[in-house]
Write an enzyme that holds these catalytic residues in place. Structure first.
Site, PDB file in Angstrom:
ATOM      1  CB  SER A   1      -0.883   0.007   1.258  1.00  0.00           C
ATOM      2  OG  SER A   1      -1.477   1.269   1.469  1.00  0.00           O
TER       3      SER A   1
ATOM      4  CE1 TYR B   1      -4.480  -1.919   5.141  1.00  0.00           C
ATOM      5  CE2 TYR B   1      -3.257   0.077   4.641  1.00  0.00           C
ATOM      6  CZ  TYR B   1      -3.982  -1.027   4.216  1.00  0.00           C
ATOM      7  OH  TYR B   1      -4.198  -1.224   2.870  1.00  0.00           O
TER       8      TYR B   1
END
Length: 277
Positions: A146, A159
């Site tokens: 990401s 995350y």
């Protein structure tokens, strides 16, 4: 990998979002696809859509229900693929989930479950499919990280950690292959805000005393999810075909990578106050 025609591609998290878009993009280029997801219904919907699209009559589309965080299920998935195809040319470890919470409000259980999917799911995928990739003429692994594997942000400590871990694992794996003379290529993809189900499916923890809700927080950050899955799939496959090690995916990904290099301390002022991908 200059062409995907007649290649065999494994995609995890293929029931929706980027995984689904990748399945369509690869099928349209003549690639056999083996799709996995934890949701049987969504998998069968994608499979039916691919058959209906009729990209190439002689293409094979297979599905297998598996939770990437379960090593035994992933081994069973690899055995299934081996029995059907014998080898794999392209592995895309795409399955992932989100979590929005300040660290002090984040339970260790939630963090561990996030890592089980986002990090260990990638590791398991690489481990169980490595023997099948080694049989291919030009095996290629794509691990989906990401932009929050390039930069950090508030309320995403869990995350970010999982996505930074995917990035580090991918880089180290590439070095391992180079040193032992393994020809498998390893790319790491860094999507920016992609309009998938990740925001809707992510757990949002609201701190005590804050006048907000999970739905309000999702609405607040939704404008940052501005790229479509089809665009993300194009960027990923273009990166694979060009042999890129680092693949920027979606609007803003390249910019965030750039500012993280030139402003390694102060780049956070460019980020929204809360983001999930």
């Amino acid at each position: 990998m200059q062409s995907f025609a007649n290649k065999r591609a494994v995609i995890t998290g293929a029931g929706s979002g980027i995984g689904r878009a990748l399945a369509h993009a690869l099928s349209s280029q003549g690639c056999h696809v083996i799709l996995s997801d934890i949701d049987h219904g969504s998998l069968e919907t994608v499979r039916a859509d691919l058959i209906k699209s009729n990209y190439h009559r002689d293409l094979t589309t297979k599905t297998f229900v598996a939770n990437v965080s379960d090593y035994e299920q992933m081994k069973a998935f690899s055995f299934f693929v081996e029995s059907e195809f014998g080898k794999v040319d392209l592995l895309i470890n795409n399955a992932g989930t989100g979590l929005g919470a300040f660290f002090q409000d984040c339970s260790l259980k939630d963090m561990q479950e996030l890592f089980d999917t986002n990090f260990w799911g990638v590791v398991y995928g690489c481990k169980v499919f490595l023997p099948l990739l080694e049989r291919a003429d030009e095996g290629h692994i794509v691990n989906i990280s990401s932009v929050l594997g390039l930069v950090s942000g508030p309320r995403v400590s869990a995350y970010c950690s999982s996505k930074f871990a995917v990035r580090g694992f991918s880089d180290s794996l590439r070095h391992d292959f180079r040193l032992i003379g393994n020809r498998i290529k390893v790319s790491c993809a860094f999507p920016s805000g992609i309009k998938t189900n990740i925001l809707a499916n992510s757990k949002i923890v609201i701190p005590a005393g804050i006048d907000s809700s999970a739905d309000k927080e999702r609405q607040r950050v939704e404008p940052w999810f501005w790229s479509q899955p089809d665009e993300a799939a194009r960027h990923i496959l273009s990166g694979v075909s060009k042999g890129k090690i680092r693949i920027h995916v979606g609007k803003g990904a390249w910019f965030l990578d750039l500012i993280s290099r030139f402003f390694p301390v102060s780049y956070t002022r460019f980020l929204p106050k809360s983001t999930l991908e």
